[in-house]
Scaffold this active site. Structure first.
Site, short mmCIF file in Angstrom:
data_model
loop_
_atom_site.label_atom_id
_atom_site.label_comp_id
_atom_site.label_asym_id
_atom_site.label_seq_id
_atom_site.Cartn_x
_atom_site.Cartn_y
_atom_site.Cartn_z
N LYS A 68 0.81 -1.23 0.00
CA LYS A 68 0.00 0.00 0.00
C LYS A 68 0.84 1.28 0.00
CE LYS A 68 -3.98 -2.17 2.18
NZ LYS A 68 -4.98 -2.13 3.24
N ASP A 105 -10.15 2.09 2.51
CA ASP A 105 -10.24 1.26 3.73
C ASP A 105 -11.05 1.93 4.83
OD1 ASP A 105 -8.79 -0.90 2.77
OD2 ASP A 105 -6.87 -0.07 3.41
#
Ligand code: ATR
Length: 276
Positions: A68, A105
């Site tokens: 990420k 997220d």
């Protein structure tokens, strides 16, 4: 010439990823013609794999652990929430050929909490366990939804204090160690440590969860995680794992790519039923 729009998730390990299944269910439901694959990409192969993916016509990519931060570096430009979280889980090819990085997220977590589980964040005391990438991605949305206080507790205390300092202007937030949690009480405890994946738990004092309080593990598995079990043993009203968050973050990525919001509840129910 392949005219199906191509998407993928990169990560390492990736074998057990539910993302291809989730996105194919979304596509079927919304009549979108897409292909979505999972590719095992260790960090050292990321640059090569992502360059090839987009040069071969890929339209969008999800990145999961441990990629990420690398995805954040790769994106040509980023949304505000991706900038804040310093991590990107969704990349989208733009009409001008540039690559936009986003982080869905936090959105996935708050949608699962508020919409799917009717857990209001307004005015509540939140404890986040862990101060790594998973924690970083959820702090801003939690503060933005009106929580009273957010405490980050971490094994390495310094990391918790530094992380809290980064979000200082956005709400009442502090960092500490697990030792400092004695005699404190929270309405929602979120586990964002990677300890959960290996069945371990940070040392948590008793009395940490308020009466009627809730627990949420960002991780998920076929069996209840160690933290979900801790929540049950500590009389949480709800002790949930991150399956709903996974589906909700995917739905937001799907919307970014395809411009349609898939229905998530039927997908969560289906995946949940398959693990019992
Ligand atoms: P991620 O990006 O998934 O958050 P990370 O950046 O490696 O991964 O962070 C993992 C988090 O889990 C950290 O907060 C880590 O604590 P440290 O910062 O002290 O390393 C926490 N963690 C991992 N194993 C743990 C354990 N056994 N007990 C408590 N915390 C643990």
């Amino acid at each position: 010439m392949n005219d199906i729009d191509r998407y993928a998730v990169f990560g390492h390990p990736i074998k057990h990823s539910k993302s291809p299944r989730i996105h194919h269910l979304f596509a079927e439901q919304t009549a979108q013609n897409i292909e979505y694959t999972a590719q095992d990409v260790p960090a050292e192969q990321f640059q090569f794999a992502i360059t090839r993916f987009f040069s071969e016509g890929g339209k969008g990519l999800n990145c999961t652990l441990p990629l990420k931060e690398l995805a954040w570096d790769f994106a040509d430009h980023k949304t505000g929430r991706a900038e804040l979280s310093k991590a990107v889980n969704t990349l989208a090819l733009q009409p001008d050929g540039s690559i936009l990085g986003d982080n869905t997220d936090g959105h996935g977590l708050v949608t699962d909490l508020i919409t799917n589980h009717a857990i209001s964040l307004t005015g509540i005391r939140i404890l986040i366990l862990g101060a790594g990438g998973a924690s970083r991605g959820i702090i801003a949305p939690l503060l933005e939804h009106g929580s009273k206080t957010v405490v980050i507790a971490n094994r390495t205390v310094d990391k918790a204090i530094k992380l809290a300092a980064e979000f200082q202007g956005k709400g009442l937030i502090t960092g500490c160690g697990f030792e400092d949690l004695k005699n404190q009480e929270f309405d929602l405890i979120l586990n964002a440590t990677s300890a959960s994946l290996s069945g371990q738990l940070p040392p948590l004092p008793s009395g940490l969860l308020s009466e009627g309080g809730n627990c949420y593990d960002l991780a998920y598995g076929n069996e209840p995680t160690a933290f979900v079990r801790w929540g049950m043993a500590n009389h949480a009203q709800k002790s949930l794992d991150g399956l709903g968050m996974l589906v909700e973050q995917a739905a937001e990525a799907f919307f970014i790519w395809r411009g349609v919001h898939p229905k998530t509840s039927i997908v969560i129910e289906l995946l949940d039923s398959e693990r019992h």
